[in-house]
Write a protein that holds these residues in place. Structure first.
Motif, PDB file in Angstrom:
ATOM      1  N   MET A 158      42.360  78.172 -24.231  1.00 56.14           N
ATOM      2  CA  MET A 158      41.559  76.987 -23.956  1.00 56.14           C
ATOM      3  C   MET A 158      42.417  75.853 -23.391  1.00 56.14           C
ATOM      4  N   ASP A 159      43.582  75.609 -23.988  1.00 56.10           N
ATOM      5  CA  ASP A 159      44.431  74.522 -23.500  1.00 56.10           C
ATOM      6  C   ASP A 159      44.855  74.767 -22.057  1.00 56.10           C
ATOM      7  N   GLU A 160      45.153  76.021 -21.746  1.00 56.34           N
ATOM      8  CA  GLU A 160      45.529  76.367 -20.373  1.00 56.34           C
ATOM      9  C   GLU A 160      44.359  76.128 -19.428  1.00 56.34           C
ATOM     10  N   ALA A 161      43.166  76.525 -19.848  1.00 57.33           N
ATOM     11  CA  ALA A 161      41.970  76.325 -19.025  1.00 57.33           C
ATOM     12  C   ALA A 161      41.718  74.839 -18.785  1.00 57.33           C
ATOM     13  N   ILE A 162      41.951  74.024 -19.806  1.00 57.64           N
ATOM     14  CA  ILE A 162      41.741  72.579 -19.669  1.00 57.64           C
ATOM     15  C   ILE A 162      42.648  72.008 -18.585  1.00 57.64           C
ATOM     16  N   GLY A 163      43.894  72.387 -18.581  1.00 60.71           N
ATOM     17  CA  GLY A 163      44.822  71.885 -17.575  1.00 60.71           C
ATOM     18  C   GLY A 163      44.433  72.296 -16.167  1.00 60.71           C
ATOM     19  N   ILE A 164      44.033  73.545 -16.008  1.00 59.29           N
ATOM     20  CA  ILE A 164      43.627  74.042 -14.686  1.00 59.29           C
ATOM     21  C   ILE A 164      42.353  73.347 -14.225  1.00 59.29           C
ATOM     22  N   ALA A 165      41.396  73.224 -15.145  1.00 59.86           N
ATOM     23  CA  ALA A 165      40.106  72.617 -14.790  1.00 59.86           C
ATOM     24  C   ALA A 165      40.263  71.144 -14.440  1.00 59.86           C
ATOM     25  N   ARG A 166      41.119  70.432 -15.167  1.00 64.74           N
ATOM     26  CA  ARG A 166      41.332  69.012 -14.880  1.00 64.74           C
ATOM     27  C   ARG A 166      41.883  68.835 -13.464  1.00 64.74           C
ATOM     28  N   GLU A 167      42.851  69.652 -13.105  1.00 64.89           N
ATOM     29  CA  GLU A 167      43.447  69.569 -11.773  1.00 64.89           C
ATOM     30  C   GLU A 167      42.428  69.936 -10.698  1.00 64.89           C
ATOM     31  N   ALA A 168      41.634  70.976 -10.945  1.00 64.21           N
ATOM     32  CA  ALA A 168      40.636  71.405  -9.964  1.00 64.21           C
ATOM     33  C   ALA A 168      39.571  70.336  -9.761  1.00 64.21           C
ATOM     34  N   ALA A 169      39.116  69.713 -10.844  1.00 65.44           N
ATOM     35  CA  ALA A 169      38.095  68.667 -10.730  1.00 65.44           C
ATOM     36  C   ALA A 169      38.632  67.462  -9.986  1.00 65.44           C
ATOM     37  N   ALA A 170      39.901  67.140 -10.193  1.00 59.64           N
ATOM     38  CA  ALA A 170      40.506  66.007  -9.509  1.00 59.64           C
ATOM     39  C   ALA A 170      40.572  66.222  -8.003  1.00 59.64           C
ATOM     40  N   GLY A 171      40.573  67.475  -7.589  1.00 58.06           N
ATOM     41  CA  GLY A 171      40.644  67.783  -6.169  1.00 58.06           C
ATOM     42  C   GLY A 171      39.300  67.793  -5.458  1.00 58.06           C
ATOM     43  N   VAL A 172      38.201  67.561  -6.193  1.00 57.58           N
ATOM     44  CA  VAL A 172      36.865  67.543  -5.587  1.00 57.58           C
ATOM     45  C   VAL A 172      36.608  66.163  -5.000  1.00 57.58           C
ATOM     46  N   THR A 173      36.516  66.079  -3.694  1.00 52.20           N
ATOM     47  CA  THR A 173      36.279  64.786  -3.040  1.00 52.20           C
ATOM     48  C   THR A 173      34.790  64.456  -3.052  1.00 52.20           C
ATOM     49  N   VAL A 174      34.470  63.199  -3.342  1.00 52.70           N
ATOM     50  CA  VAL A 174      33.082  62.748  -3.449  1.00 52.70           C
ATOM     51  C   VAL A 174      32.899  61.517  -2.573  1.00 52.70           C
ATOM     52  N   GLY A 175      31.800  61.475  -1.830  1.00 51.76           N
ATOM     53  CA  GLY A 175      31.554  60.283  -1.022  1.00 51.76           C
ATOM     54  C   GLY A 175      30.461  60.498   0.001  1.00 51.76           C
ATOM     55  N   ASP A 176      30.503  59.691   1.059  1.00 46.24           N
ATOM     56  CA  ASP A 176      29.514  59.716   2.132  1.00 46.24           C
ATOM     57  C   ASP A 176      29.333  61.142   2.645  1.00 46.24           C
ATOM     58  N   PRO A 177      28.143  61.717   2.503  1.00 54.25           N
ATOM     59  CA  PRO A 177      27.945  63.109   2.919  1.00 54.25           C
ATOM     60  C   PRO A 177      28.097  63.328   4.421  1.00 54.25           C
ATOM     61  N   ASN A 178      28.095  62.268   5.202  1.00 53.26           N
ATOM     62  CA  ASN A 178      28.346  62.419   6.632  1.00 53.26           C
ATOM     63  C   ASN A 178      29.837  62.591   6.929  1.00 53.26           C
ATOM     64  N   GLY A 179      30.688  62.355   5.939  1.00 54.35           N
ATOM     65  CA  GLY A 179      32.123  62.476   6.128  1.00 54.35           C
ATOM     66  C   GLY A 179      32.647  63.818   5.656  1.00 54.35           C
ATOM     67  N   ASP A 180      33.970  63.904   5.574  1.00 56.97           N
ATOM     68  CA  ASP A 180      34.628  65.144   5.189  1.00 56.97           C
ATOM     69  C   ASP A 180      34.833  65.156   3.676  1.00 56.97           C
ATOM     70  N   VAL A 181      33.764  65.437   2.946  1.00 58.63           N
ATOM     71  CA  VAL A 181      33.819  65.461   1.488  1.00 58.63           C
ATOM     72  C   VAL A 181      33.274  66.788   0.979  1.00 58.63           C
ATOM     73  N   ALA A 182      33.653  67.116  -0.242  1.00 60.37           N
ATOM     74  CA  ALA A 182      33.156  68.347  -0.853  1.00 60.37           C
ATOM     75  C   ALA A 182      31.835  68.137  -1.560  1.00 60.37           C
ATOM     76  N   MET A 183      31.579  66.904  -2.001  1.00 57.47           N
ATOM     77  CA  MET A 183      30.391  66.652  -2.813  1.00 57.47           C
ATOM     78  C   MET A 183      29.747  65.334  -2.436  1.00 57.47           C
ATOM     79  N   GLY A 184      28.444  65.353  -2.249  1.00 53.72           N
ATOM     80  CA  GLY A 184      27.677  64.149  -1.998  1.00 53.72           C
ATOM     81  C   GLY A 184      26.985  63.687  -3.265  1.00 53.72           C
ATOM     82  N   PRO A 185      25.914  62.923  -3.141  1.00 48.35           N
ATOM     83  CA  PRO A 185      25.185  62.431  -4.312  1.00 48.35           C
ATOM     84  C   PRO A 185      24.232  63.485  -4.865  1.00 48.35           C
ATOM     85  N   VAL A 186      23.675  63.204  -6.035  1.00 45.13           N
ATOM     86  CA  VAL A 186      22.508  63.966  -6.477  1.00 45.13           C
ATOM     87  C   VAL A 186      21.292  63.362  -5.776  1.00 45.13           C
TER      88      VAL A 186
END
Length: 481
Positions: free
Chosen positions: A295-323
């Protein structure tokens, strides 16, 4: 400003039956919170008109040859490809899909399902001889289709294309939150020369259109995709007419990460996949199951992966837009807070918008760990970018947790040992179970339990639009002695 204020009925764009009394709804761009369009709400009278058009077109369309229907579907594919840019732009504006997703998988799914429908239709066995009896598959009739906003083209495609291929006629009601995809889709079918009345489009909401459509005596079958709550109401409305009802509803799907050399890769992939489409996917793998000892190992990997998800204007170069809406944003926020209150470990994200975003329905990519399967965030479908990580003690325990849900739409087993992954996948009680995120347009898609009934995609999507007839004594010379 997009306007979806006309309906497509009997091959023509037409105003509401009673313009003076008709209602309209505002369509809001979820990235800006500004009104970006207007959609008309059809009335029961409009439903009567559309169903009558479909019933009138059914006798001729149901008797068309397979080669003719293939030709029509190919014409649709040509027209669809010409409008792919328009479809993608509408999805980005109305539901907030990032441009890369809208131009890619969102639009691509519609084309992929159409290509597969053509392939299936070329060899589909509509007739089968069994001794003296002929078994015939015939179109069920007029189909009502109610589709959601999260994957608009996918859900329209998996209903409309099999219905056309099998000789049915139909009335489609897309979501009022993302109406333009349906509007452009109707324009595509019109340009492709689909005969008048075969396909009809009504815009509006559930109470105004969904209820009279699903309960209409002229409708033979209802295909619905949406929430469990709404699916139950659709079934109730259809029950007095003894209609066939197929439903693709919610999910709380497990992703079992095996304890092997692919662990780190599997955890990171699971985080990234959960954040796709802002987590607004019925089959989202929202419960990640990992060995408790890691679990501790998974937490470290997941934290880093989530930090790499870019969020913003969906017309731009992002991985995630709004709901998609304020209501959805507020629901997701409340469930994130619920996870915190119930004692889950907040690994990444949390309540509020991501840093730097002051408006728009943007949600922080959120990961919880040390989750137990009795917590609200492990039981309820959040429909947002929120991943829960649960620990297991051995494969049997993992399978037990995976199947401890009222849903059963999808699942995944991730690991380097293919034989073990196959064995575990067989034990998951769900309709669509992938191994290492496998994908196939020909695989049946649908759920167990409260995730629905019926199947879509590929040849399996044809069956619910067909009635089975037995012609006894059809070939008396071939009767068994």
């Amino acid at each position: 400003m997009r306007e979806s204020v006309k309906f497509y009925i009997d091959g023509r764009w037409t105003d509401p039956a009673d313009p003076a009394r008709s209602r309209t709804l505002e369509v809001v761009n979820p990235a800006t919170e500004q009104v970006c369009g207007t959609v008309a709400v059809a009335s029961a009278t409009d439903v009567d008109r559309a169903v009558a058009a479909a019933r009138g077109a059914f006798p001729a369309w149901s008797q068309t040859s397979v080669p003719h229907r293939i030709e029509v579907l190919r014409n649709i594919l040509d027209a669809y490809q010409k409008r792919s840019g328009d479809l993608a732009a509408a999805l980005t504006e109305e539901m907030g899909a990032p441009a890369s997703l809208a131009n890619g998988f969102q639009v691509g799914l519609g084309a992929g399902h159409l290509t597969k429908a053509i392939e299936v239709l070329e060899d589909f066995p509509f007739e089968e001889r069994r001794g003296a009896t002929l078994i015939v598959k015939e179109p069920i009739g007029v189909c009502a289709m109610i589709t959601p906003w999260n994957w608009p083209l996918n859900q329209i495609a998996v209903k409309v294309f099999p219905a056309l291929a099998t000789g049915c006629t139909m009335v489609l009601k897309p979501s009022e939150n993302a109406p333009s995809a349906g509007q452009i889709f109707a324009e595509i079918l019109d340009a492709a020369g689909v005969p008048a009345g075969v396909f009809n489009l009504l815009q509006g909401d559930g109470p105004g259109v969904g209820v009279p459509l699903s309960s209409h005596p002229g409708v033979d079958m209802v295909s619905f995709t949406g929430s469990v709550r709404a699916g139950v109401e659709v079934a109730r409305n259809a029950a007095p007419g003894v209609k066939r009802v197929t439903q693709e509803l919610g999910g709380k799907s497990p992703n079992i990460v095996l304890d092997d050399a692919a662990f780190a890769e599997s955890v990171a992939a699971g985080v990234a996949n959960m954040m796709g489409n802002s987590g607004q996917t019925c089959s989202a793998l929202s419960r990640m199951l990992v060995p408790g000892s890691r679990m501790d190992e998974a937490i470290g990997i997941a934290r880093e992966a989530a930090a790499g998800v870019t969020v913003g204007d969906p017309n731009g170069d992002v991985a995630m837009g709004p709901v998609v809406s304020r209501a959805q944003f507020e629901k997701v926020q409340s469930l994130i807070q619920k996870g915190i209150d119930e004692g889950a470990t907040l690994v990444a994200g949390g309540t509020g918008r991501p840093d730097g975003l002051e408006k728009g329905y943007f949600v922080r990519p959120t990961v919880f760990a040390d989750v137990t399967n009795d917590m609200t965030i492990a039981r309820e479908e959040i429909f947002g970018p929120v991943l829960t990580i649960l620990g297991y003690d051995g494969v049997d325990h993992a399978v037990e947790i995976a199947n401890d849900t009222e849903y059963g739409l999808a699942g995944n087993v991730a690991g380097a040992d293919l034989d073990q992954a196959r064995a575990v996948a067989r034990r998951i009680r769900a309709g669509w179970v992938s191994i290492n995120d496998g994908f196939d347009f020909g695989c049946p898609f649908g759920g167990y339990n409260k995730s629905g009934n019926g199947r879509e995609w590929g040849e399996f999507g044809f069956h619910d639009y067909l009635e089975t007839k037995g012609l006894l004594g059809y070939a008396p010379d071939e009767a068994a002695p």
